[in-house]
Design a protein around this motif. Structure first.
Motif, short mmCIF file in Angstrom:
data_model
loop_
_atom_site.label_atom_id
_atom_site.label_comp_id
_atom_site.label_asym_id
_atom_site.label_seq_id
_atom_site.Cartn_x
_atom_site.Cartn_y
_atom_site.Cartn_z
N LYS A 31 0.84 -1.19 0.00
CA LYS A 31 0.00 0.00 0.00
C LYS A 31 0.88 1.24 0.00
CE LYS A 31 -3.56 -2.34 2.64
NZ LYS A 31 -4.60 -2.22 3.64
N ALA A 32 0.49 2.22 -0.79
CA ALA A 32 1.19 3.50 -0.83
C ALA A 32 0.17 4.61 -0.99
CB ALA A 32 2.19 3.54 -1.98
N GLY A 33 0.39 5.70 -0.29
CA GLY A 33 -0.56 6.80 -0.40
C GLY A 33 -0.06 8.06 0.29
N ILE A 34 -0.95 9.03 0.37
CA ILE A 34 -0.63 10.31 1.00
C ILE A 34 -1.72 10.65 2.00
CG2 ILE A 34 0.72 11.22 -0.93
CD1 ILE A 34 -1.80 12.80 -1.76
N HIS A 35 -1.39 11.54 2.93
CA HIS A 35 -2.39 12.05 3.86
C HIS A 35 -2.10 13.51 4.17
CE1 HIS A 35 0.73 10.92 6.89
NE2 HIS A 35 0.28 12.01 7.49
N ALA A 36 -3.14 14.23 4.59
CA ALA A 36 -3.01 15.61 5.04
C ALA A 36 -3.62 15.68 6.43
CB ALA A 36 -3.74 16.55 4.10
N GLY A 37 -2.98 16.44 7.32
CA GLY A 37 -3.44 16.48 8.69
C GLY A 37 -3.55 17.87 9.26
N VAL A 38 -4.36 17.97 10.29
CA VAL A 38 -4.52 19.20 11.05
C VAL A 38 -4.01 18.94 12.46
CG1 VAL A 38 -6.17 20.88 11.94
CG2 VAL A 38 -6.57 19.81 9.71
N SER A 153 -7.67 9.14 10.25
CA SER A 153 -6.85 8.61 11.34
C SER A 153 -6.52 9.70 12.36
CB SER A 153 -5.56 8.01 10.79
OG SER A 153 -4.79 8.98 10.13
N TYR A 154 -6.13 9.25 13.51
CA TYR A 154 -5.61 10.09 14.58
C TYR A 154 -4.15 9.69 14.75
CZ TYR A 154 -4.54 11.50 19.37
OH TYR A 154 -3.94 12.03 20.49
N VAL A 155 -3.24 10.64 14.72
CA VAL A 155 -1.81 10.35 14.85
C VAL A 155 -1.32 10.95 16.16
CG1 VAL A 155 0.48 10.66 13.85
CG2 VAL A 155 -1.50 10.37 12.35
N LYS A 156 -0.59 10.15 16.92
CA LYS A 156 -0.03 10.62 18.19
C LYS A 156 1.42 10.16 18.29
CE LYS A 156 -0.24 11.68 22.72
NZ LYS A 156 -0.28 13.00 23.21
N PHE A 163 2.67 15.81 19.93
CA PHE A 163 2.46 15.84 18.48
C PHE A 163 1.23 14.99 18.19
CE2 PHE A 163 2.80 14.42 14.14
CZ PHE A 163 3.35 15.50 13.46
N SER A 164 0.10 15.65 17.99
CA SER A 164 -1.16 14.96 17.70
C SER A 164 -1.80 15.62 16.50
CB SER A 164 -2.12 15.07 18.89
OG SER A 164 -1.57 14.50 20.03
N MET A 165 -2.52 14.82 15.72
CA MET A 165 -3.23 15.40 14.58
C MET A 165 -4.32 14.46 14.11
SD MET A 165 -0.81 15.01 11.31
CE MET A 165 -0.23 13.42 10.81
N ALA A 166 -5.26 15.04 13.42
CA ALA A 166 -6.30 14.29 12.71
C ALA A 166 -5.93 14.35 11.24
CB ALA A 166 -7.66 14.91 12.95
N ALA A 167 -6.01 13.21 10.54
CA ALA A 167 -5.56 13.16 9.15
C ALA A 167 -6.59 12.47 8.26
CB ALA A 167 -4.23 12.42 9.06
N LEU A 168 -6.61 12.89 7.02
CA LEU A 168 -7.42 12.28 5.97
C LEU A 168 -6.44 11.78 4.91
CD1 LEU A 168 -10.18 11.72 4.65
CD2 LEU A 168 -10.02 14.00 3.62
N GLY A 169 -6.56 10.51 4.53
CA GLY A 169 -5.60 9.95 3.58
C GLY A 169 -6.25 9.11 2.50
N ILE A 170 -5.47 8.88 1.46
CA ILE A 170 -5.87 7.99 0.38
C ILE A 170 -4.73 7.01 0.14
CG2 ILE A 170 -5.09 9.56 -1.45
CD1 ILE A 170 -7.58 8.50 -3.06
#
Length: 174
Positions: A31-38, A153-156, A163-170
């Motif tokens: 699997k390969a993809g990208i994500h953007a996070g806030v 996803s939630y990244v911690k 360092f925490s963020m909410a992300a949307l990825g494909i």
């Protein structure tokens, strides 16, 4: 007679389970993809946007479960060249906050098109002064085609700061 029938039924069920599991286990996915996070938490004081690359390899454990490895790259863009630490204001050229996660991955498939899972491991800090930390990324995903997945996803990363963020990825499956 009942005992013999019961044993034969159990053997047939176990054989069927192993044959269906073997079909799933032989299937692997890159699997390969990208994500953007806030970002939020401590990191939101310095950054308001993050971009990342996701890479993973999963093995089918059963019809409902995949396990594998994941890595990638995360880059939180610093807002500007002035950072405010309460009464202390620091000016300068600050690097973006960057991590390379190295993690184990687990996915549960309640249906073919829907998945729940998490990546758990260590995020290696790339930029100067970034020591890295424990990495966890729970996620919910949905297939939009047989080779494309969208996820939230939630990244911690547990580092010296939050360092925490909410992300949307494909993700694209190969």
């Amino acid at each position: 007679m009942k005992k013999k029938t019961f044993v034969l039924v159990i053997i047939a069920l176990v054989a069927h389970s192993f044959s269906s599991m073997a079909q799933r286990v032989d299937r692997t996915n890159f699997k390969a993809g990208i994500h953007a996070g806030v970002p939020f938490g401590d990191i939101s004081d310095f950054s308001n946007f993050e971009l990342g690359l996701d890479l993973g390899y999963h093995w089918g454990v059963s019809e409902l479960i995949d396990a594998g490895i994941s890595t990638g790259f995360m880059n939180a863009f610093i807002n500007n060249d002035t950072l405010d630490f309460g009464p202390l204001e620091v000016q300068g050229d600050f690097p973006n906050i960057q991590y390379v996660p190295v993690a184990g991955a687990f996915r549960l498939y309640p249906t073919y098109d829907f998945k729940l899972g998490a990546d758990i491991g260590y995020a290696v800090g790339i930029n100067d002064g970034n020591s890295g930390g424990f990495y966890v990324r729970p996620m919910v995903g949905a297939n939009i085609s047989s080779t494309t997945e969208i996820n939230i996803s939630y990244v911690k990363v547990s580092d010296d700061y939050d360092f925490s963020m909410a992300a949307l990825g494909i993700l694209f499956l190969f």
